[in-house]
Write an enzyme that holds these catalytic residues in place. Structure first.
Site, mmCIF file in Angstrom:
data_model
loop_
_atom_site.group_PDB
_atom_site.id
_atom_site.type_symbol
_atom_site.label_atom_id
_atom_site.label_comp_id
_atom_site.label_asym_id
_atom_site.label_seq_id
_atom_site.Cartn_x
_atom_site.Cartn_y
_atom_site.Cartn_z
ATOM 1 N N ASP A 24 -8.619 -0.683 5.608
ATOM 2 C CA ASP A 24 -7.366 -0.247 5.287
ATOM 3 C C ASP A 24 -7.347 0.715 4.234
ATOM 4 O O ASP A 24 -7.871 0.623 3.192
ATOM 5 C CB ASP A 24 -6.734 -1.769 5.084
ATOM 6 C CG ASP A 24 -5.130 -1.894 4.944
ATOM 7 O OD1 ASP A 24 -4.665 -0.775 5.414
ATOM 8 O OD2 ASP A 24 -4.702 -2.726 4.497
ATOM 9 N N GLU A 61 -4.704 4.710 12.459
ATOM 10 C CA GLU A 61 -3.476 4.808 11.835
ATOM 11 C C GLU A 61 -3.240 5.679 10.847
ATOM 12 O O GLU A 61 -3.919 5.742 9.973
ATOM 13 C CB GLU A 61 -3.106 3.236 11.475
ATOM 14 C CG GLU A 61 -1.993 3.362 10.672
ATOM 15 C CD GLU A 61 -1.338 1.564 10.718
ATOM 16 O OE1 GLU A 61 -1.374 1.012 11.344
ATOM 17 O OE2 GLU A 61 -0.640 1.302 9.447
#
Ligand code: ZN
Length: 497
Positions: free
Chosen positions: A166, A275
């Site tokens: 992340d 992403e």
């Protein structure tokens, strides 16, 4: 061994070997022909138990006695589990199911998350920690995936899950996360995004733009200047000024995104969810900027799974959305239209506890999207402490107050500490109400690193042992609290009935 002999886990024998009562996780019992596997817990420690024989039995590290091997839940044994039980290994969300990033800051939350997901088709990202969180909690990404994999095994959860590296900003961190088994990379290109451009006055903007390489300017101008693009039922014009602004703000970030995509994602030996996050900015992402990025990603043949714009309003940790819901809905409609047109899904970051916007997301997006929650499982663990051990809660709360100012350097929150009731005025039975108070929630939310890792003069952890003893001793209650809290998210998001 008889072919049809049913292997079972003899807990009495285990109790004897451990010298105390052992808890068997019933859902974990798995028959692999000649070997039966299960997860058990003795005190705070979980162990893998293998009974029988064969390759998986031989490959697991552990101590064998009479055909029963007791194995540590370590990294090497997790990799063995992954080979024989593929559902324990993280995978990409290739079928683009609605997805939720859950993360598990403590390594204890995943069974509760699984409980919340039952009966839904949501694709969960159980392993999801930023570098910042790993540093604060003294964990590695390997450890994060290990804990998720064992939890999936413990609960017999076979529907697939992902592992998200992340908010990664550095090439080295991306390489490491992928090598350790990440199935999703959230690329945070904020170091390449020039946030100062938005603050420039017209003359300054033109001067800065004129400083760019002439061939670069020509390229972008020929492609986009004053051109009108259809977006859903509407259209957007990339006027000269917004184009100058977006080129200056994003052209380095686009180069970086392309480089990462070509180096790590495109030719990877397994599917990776890629992403792009552009949410770590001070100002909301203008739909024209989003369109410019989408057009550029397409031109550069960069395929993204999800993109996280910075939406209008405030997304602070641990509390509901702050802002105008109508403006949010209008803004969201633009971003959804762009994402749909370019074939990726929208991602909403800092999504925990944003209950007032969830129905709007469900209504406007009308399809698959990704919501990232993080750290809210920590607050549910603190709720458990408040319910079960008032003394420990008071000590942790006091410590959080002392370190709040330091923790604030790492998180954007607008907490009013004066509005938090003094501990001396709150009876034990009311302590849990702190977890329903926005200011107290943020106080406890951002100080987790201090609460978990701080030590006394002798070097002993202040709270960590007592905290985990309680959390694991009361694991059923912790899972119920998580189930309740995450289910509330899933229902309002339209992901669960
Ligand atoms: Zn983010």
């Amino acid at each position: 061994m008889e072919v049809y002999e049913k292997q079972t886990i003899d807990t009495q024998n285990l109790n004897k070997r451990f010298g105390g009562a052992v808890h068997l996780y019933e859902r974990s019992v798995t028959n692999l022909g000649e070997c039966t596997l299960a997860l058990v817990r003795h005190g705070r420690t979980r162990h893998l138990v293998a009974v029988g024989g064969g390759p998986v039995f031989d490959e697991l590290e552990g101590e064998e006695e009479d055909g029963c091997k007791i194995c540590p839940t370590n990294h090497a044994n997790r990799l063995v589990l992954n080979r024989y039980l593929p559902y324990t290994q993280p995978v990409a969300n290739t079928t683009r199911r609605p997805s939720i990033g859950l993360g598990d800051r403590l390594g204890e939350a995943t069974p509760g998350h699984i409980e919340a997901l039952r009966g839904t088709s949501v694709f969960p990202i159980f392993a999801q920690q930023s570098i910042r969180e790993l540093n604060f909690t003294n964990r590695t990404f390997d450890d994060v995936i290990d804990r998720a994999a064992y939890a999936v095994f413990q609960e017999g959860y076979t529907s697939g899950y992902g592992a998200d590296g992340d908010h990664l900003k550095k090439i080295d961190d991306i390489a490491k996360a992928l090598q350790q088994g990440a199935t999703m990379i959230t690329l945070d290109s904020s170091e390449q995004i020039d946030n100062s451009v938005i603050t420039l006055k017209a003359g300054e903007l033109e001067a800065m733009y004129a400083g760019l390489d002439a061939s670069l300017r020509t390229l972008y101008e020929q492609l986009y200047r004053e051109k009108v693009f259809t977006v859903g039922d509407n259209s957007l014009k990339l006027d000269e000024k917004s184009l100058m602004r977006d080129v200056l703000t994003y052209h380095k970030a686009l180069d970086f995104i392309q480089l990462v995509y070509e180096r790590f994602i495109k030719g990877a030996d397994k599917p990776i969810d890629f992403e792009i996050s552009i949410d770590e900015t001070d100002t909301p992402t203008d739909p024209k900027s989003h369109l410019f990025l989408a057009l550029e990603l397409k031109r550069r043949n960069v395929v993204v799974s999800t993109l996280a714009p910075r939406f209008i309003g405030e997304f602070q940790k641990g509390i509901d959305y702050k802002g105008d819901l109508h403006l949010f809905e209008e803004d969201l409609a633009w971003h959804v239209a762009i994402a749909k047109q370019f074939g990726y899904r929208l991602s909403v970051h800092s999504g925990s506890d944003k209950f007032s916007i969830f129905p709007i997301l469900a209504k406007v997006i009308k399809g698959s999207f990704h919501v990232k929650t993080a750290g809210t499982n920590w607050l549910e663990a603190v709720r458990l402490v408040a319910l079960k051990d008032p003394g420990l809660y008071r000590a942790m709360h006091q410590h959080a107050l002392i370190h709040f100012a330091d923790a604030k350097h790492f998180y954007h929150v607008t907490t009013d500490l004066d509005a938090v009731k003094p501990l001396s005025m709150v009876g034990d039975a009311q302590l849990v109400q702190y977890l329903d108070d926005d200011n107290a929630r943020q106080l406890l939310h951002i100080t987790y690193g201090y609460l978990l890792e701080d030590v006394d003069a002798q070097g002993n952890k202040l709270f960590k042992d007592a905290f985990f003893d309680l959390l694991i001793g009361e694991e059923e209650l912790y899972h119920q609290l998580l189930d309740h809290h995450i289910s509330k998210h899933l229902v309002l998001l339209g992901f669960k009935q």
